[in-house]
Motif scaffolding. Structure first.
Motif, PDB file in Angstrom:
ATOM      1  N   HIS A 107      -1.049  10.637 -13.581  1.00  0.00           N
ATOM      2  CA  HIS A 107      -2.007  10.547 -14.689  1.00  0.00           C
ATOM      3  C   HIS A 107      -1.738   9.356 -15.574  1.00  0.00           C
ATOM      4  CE1 HIS A 107      -3.108  14.434 -13.315  1.00  0.00           C
ATOM      5  NE2 HIS A 107      -1.905  14.916 -13.551  1.00  0.00           N
ATOM      6  N   ASP A 108      -0.890   8.444 -15.115  1.00  0.00           N
ATOM      7  CA  ASP A 108      -0.451   7.411 -16.038  1.00  0.00           C
ATOM      8  C   ASP A 108      -0.426   6.039 -15.360  1.00  0.00           C
ATOM      9  OD1 ASP A 108       0.626   5.977 -18.036  1.00  0.00           O
ATOM     10  OD2 ASP A 108       2.299   7.354 -18.442  1.00  0.00           O
ATOM     11  N   ALA A 109      -1.606   5.413 -15.327  1.00  0.00           N
ATOM     12  CA  ALA A 109      -1.711   4.096 -14.683  1.00  0.00           C
ATOM     13  C   ALA A 109      -0.845   3.076 -15.411  1.00  0.00           C
ATOM     14  CB  ALA A 109      -3.164   3.645 -14.670  1.00  0.00           C
ATOM     15  N   ALA A 110      -0.732   3.249 -16.751  1.00  0.00           N
ATOM     16  CA  ALA A 110       0.057   2.282 -17.542  1.00  0.00           C
ATOM     17  C   ALA A 110       1.525   2.366 -17.120  1.00  0.00           C
ATOM     18  CB  ALA A 110      -0.092   2.586 -19.027  1.00  0.00           C
ATOM     19  N   ALA A 111       2.008   3.600 -16.937  1.00  0.00           N
ATOM     20  CA  ALA A 111       3.412   3.775 -16.531  1.00  0.00           C
ATOM     21  C   ALA A 111       3.641   3.138 -15.167  1.00  0.00           C
ATOM     22  CB  ALA A 111       3.769   5.253 -16.484  1.00  0.00           C
ATOM     23  N   ARG A 112       2.639   3.307 -14.294  1.00  0.00           N
ATOM     24  CA  ARG A 112       2.757   2.738 -12.950  1.00  0.00           C
ATOM     25  C   ARG A 112       2.907   1.227 -13.031  1.00  0.00           C
ATOM     26  NH1 ARG A 112      -1.324   6.433 -11.272  1.00  0.00           N
ATOM     27  NH2 ARG A 112      -2.971   4.898 -11.293  1.00  0.00           N
ATOM     28  N   ALA A 113       2.085   0.628 -13.918  1.00  0.00           N
ATOM     29  CA  ALA A 113       2.097  -0.834 -14.012  1.00  0.00           C
ATOM     30  C   ALA A 113       3.338  -1.323 -14.740  1.00  0.00           C
ATOM     31  CB  ALA A 113       0.830  -1.302 -14.737  1.00  0.00           C
ATOM     32  N   ALA A 114       3.773  -0.572 -15.749  1.00  0.00           N
ATOM     33  CA  ALA A 114       4.831  -1.071 -16.634  1.00  0.00           C
ATOM     34  C   ALA A 114       6.229  -0.830 -16.080  1.00  0.00           C
ATOM     35  CB  ALA A 114       4.697  -0.416 -18.007  1.00  0.00           C
TER      36      ALA A 114
ATOM     37  N   ALA B 162       0.841  -1.215   0.000  1.00  0.00           N
ATOM     38  CA  ALA B 162       0.000   0.000   0.000  1.00  0.00           C
ATOM     39  C   ALA B 162       0.874   1.262   0.000  1.00  0.00           C
ATOM     40  CB  ALA B 162      -0.919  -0.007   1.224  1.00  0.00           C
ATOM     41  N   ASP B 163       1.985   1.244   0.769  1.00  0.00           N
ATOM     42  CA  ASP B 163       2.901   2.401   0.764  1.00  0.00           C
ATOM     43  C   ASP B 163       3.407   2.641  -0.653  1.00  0.00           C
ATOM     44  OD1 ASP B 163       2.878   2.588   3.556  1.00  0.00           O
ATOM     45  OD2 ASP B 163       4.538   1.164   3.772  1.00  0.00           O
ATOM     46  N   LEU B 164       3.830   1.532  -1.270  1.00  0.00           N
ATOM     47  CA  LEU B 164       4.431   1.640  -2.601  1.00  0.00           C
ATOM     48  C   LEU B 164       3.395   2.129  -3.625  1.00  0.00           C
ATOM     49  CD1 LEU B 164       6.889   1.214  -4.366  1.00  0.00           C
ATOM     50  CD2 LEU B 164       6.232  -1.189  -4.625  1.00  0.00           C
ATOM     51  N   ALA B 165       2.192   1.559  -3.544  1.00  0.00           N
ATOM     52  CA  ALA B 165       1.148   1.952  -4.503  1.00  0.00           C
ATOM     53  C   ALA B 165       0.856   3.446  -4.366  1.00  0.00           C
ATOM     54  CB  ALA B 165      -0.113   1.130  -4.245  1.00  0.00           C
ATOM     55  N   ARG B 166       0.781   3.927  -3.123  1.00  0.00           N
ATOM     56  CA  ARG B 166       0.508   5.350  -2.887  1.00  0.00           C
ATOM     57  C   ARG B 166       1.612   6.219  -3.501  1.00  0.00           C
ATOM     58  NH1 ARG B 166       2.859   8.241   0.488  1.00  0.00           N
ATOM     59  NH2 ARG B 166       3.598   6.538   1.782  1.00  0.00           N
ATOM     60  N   ALA B 167       2.883   5.805  -3.283  1.00  0.00           N
ATOM     61  CA  ALA B 167       4.000   6.602  -3.804  1.00  0.00           C
ATOM     62  C   ALA B 167       4.016   6.569  -5.333  1.00  0.00           C
ATOM     63  CB  ALA B 167       5.314   6.064  -3.240  1.00  0.00           C
ATOM     64  N   LEU B 168       3.719   5.409  -5.918  1.00  0.00           N
ATOM     65  CA  LEU B 168       3.707   5.324  -7.389  1.00  0.00           C
ATOM     66  C   LEU B 168       2.590   6.184  -7.976  1.00  0.00           C
ATOM     67  CD1 LEU B 168       4.506   1.530  -7.923  1.00  0.00           C
ATOM     68  CD2 LEU B 168       5.871   3.458  -8.748  1.00  0.00           C
ATOM     69  N   ARG B 169       1.450   6.208  -7.278  1.00  0.00           N
ATOM     70  CA  ARG B 169       0.344   7.064  -7.750  1.00  0.00           C
ATOM     71  C   ARG B 169       0.766   8.520  -7.729  1.00  0.00           C
ATOM     72  NH1 ARG B 169      -3.068   3.721  -4.974  1.00  0.00           N
ATOM     73  NH2 ARG B 169      -3.073   5.074  -3.137  1.00  0.00           N
TER      74      ARG B 169
END
Ligand SMILES: C[S@@+](CC[C@H](N)C(=O)[O-])C[C@H]1O[C@@H](n2cnc3c(N)ncnc32)[C@H](O)[C@@H]1O
Length: 402
Positions: free
Chosen positions: A30-37, A18-25
């Motif tokens: 604006h770029d969910a694809a970048a977050r995933a890729a 959850a910490d990591l997901a928050r920081a990546l967001r």
């Protein structure tokens, strides 16, 4: 290896998905694809930016004043015993510079010339180091009641305080990862065994046992064999399991390398110090005065803290217990009682006190951190992680760093 694991290995920080997901967001809003890729790779600007969003650069001026007094006592004794020596102090991690500047102000008040005592200050976070170099602080960096030092050493403009040049002269900042000191710009071999005093406070609370062990080894390499390591209260027990020893009940946070007990009274100076006897550093943790009959609970708590800071644990405990008997809903008193129990090795009693504290104040950051560390030390990683999460949330609610 997962990104979470890569970060943990590189920095020691135990984080949650959850910490990591928050920081990546936050990094890629604006770029969910970048977050995933993209998993930013260590050494890249994106990785550094991600770390900046994950660390807790929480600090303030003269956090735990007794620690600075102890460091100053040590420095003065050493300079008196070695009139030609040049001492080196390390502040790691230094967050936004609050800790090294506090030490610099103490040195300056004591009349120690910056050419005789230099402070290196490192932190993992590029943003924190940039803030430290700017030397500009908001009200949040000044949390004590004794703020005379602010008038003396800072210039006030537009709601901010900027540290004066004569204080800055003691300190050199660099971005550095504790676990990476032999890479990049800092040569660990050149530094090894060279620091007379090392401040390493409020870092191990974010580490697990393995990272704590690795960190203790690095700190040991950086500290002179007869040097002084200053840790946080909650971190001293972990360091004592990994090659350090406390100076006894006097100051639980003042540690030496095992097998290097402090010398007795320092040898008298061969010749008098160049400057006249300096005034006491500011702000001080004054010697305990009797508690007045009409002292408020906050006065009594402050008195108990001063006892604990000076290593008078029995007095601190008596005062705390008396206070809690009259006012059992004082969360801060439960926190202090827990710290006293932990210093005495009464782990379970410490846990009960800190739990009581978080029951009364669910956002009590220090108690949540202490509980996280304690559960990890007891081998309960799941509970440890859960307290860490709560501590991170409490930290965010509190409004982040200075
Ligand atoms: C809570 S602050 C402590 C600051 C100061 N020592 C104090 O006690 O007020 C923790 C700091 O540790 C830094 N940090 C975390 N992991 C680190 C590492 N592996 N190497 C160096 N600094 C690190 C963070 O960037 C953050 O600024």
């Amino acid at each position: 290896m997962s990104l979470l694991r890569t970060i943990e290995e590189a920095t020691g920080l135990v984080l949650t998905e959850a910490d990591l997901a928050r920081a990546l967001r936050e990094l890629f809003p604006h770029d969910a694809a970048a977050r995933a890729a993209h998993a930013p790779a260590p050494g890249t600007p994106a990785f550094d930016a991600l770390l900046d969003l994950l660390v807790v650069p929480e600090s303030w001026m003269y956090r735990d004043p007794a620690v600075f007094e102890e460091a100053l006592r040590f420095v003065r004794a050493r300079l008196a015993a070695r009139p030609d020596a040049r001492l080196r102090i390390l502040s790691l991690p230094c967050a936004g510079g609050e800790e090294p500047y506090s030490m610099a102000m103490s040195l300056m008040r004591a009349g120690v010339d910056p050419r005789r005592c230099r402070i290196d200050a490192f932190d993992l976070s590029h943003a924190a180091i940039a803030r430290a170099r700017s030397g500009r602080y908001t009200r949040n960096a000044f949390r004590g009641t004794d703020l005379a030092f602010r008038e003396r050493h800072f210039t006030h403009a537009d709601g901010q305080w900027t540290v004066n040049a004569d204080v800055r002269a003691y300190v050199r900042f660099a971005q550095a990862n504790l676990f990476d000191l032999d890479a990049a710009s800092i040569d660990a071999a050149a530094l090894a065994g060279r620091y007379d005093v090392v401040f390493c406070r409020n870092l191990l609370i974010y580490f697990d046992e393995d990272a704590t062990r690795r960190a203790a080894a690095v700190l040991s390499a950086l500290l002179a064999d007869d040097g002084l390591l200053l840790s946080g209260y909650a971190e001293a027990p972990a360091l004592c399991r990994n090659g350090f020893t406390s100076q006894g009940s006097r100051q639980v946070f003042a540690l030496r390398k095992e097998g290097n007990a402090p010398a007795a009274a320092p040898a008298p100076a061969a010749r008098p110090p160049a400057r006249p006897a300096p005034p006491a550093p500011l702000p001080t943790a004054p010697a305990a005065a009797p508690v007045r009959a009409r002292a408020t609970p906050q006065d009594q708590l402050a008195q108990a803290r001063r006892h604990a800071d000076a290593g008078r644990m029995a007095e601190a405990e008596t005062l705390c217990r008396g206070l809690l008997a009259r006012q059992p809903d004082l969360a801060d008193a439960w926190f202090l009682l827990g710290a006293i129990d932990e210093a005495a090795g009464r782990t379970r009693a410490a846990e009960r006190c800190w739990r009581r504290c978080t029951y009364l104040d669910p956002q009590h950051y220090e108690a949540l951190c202490s509980l996280a560390l304690l559960h990890e030390q007891l081998g309960d990683a799941v509970r440890g992680a859960s307290f860490r999460r709560r501590a991170a949330q409490a930290y965010e609610r509190r409004g982040g760093p200075a």
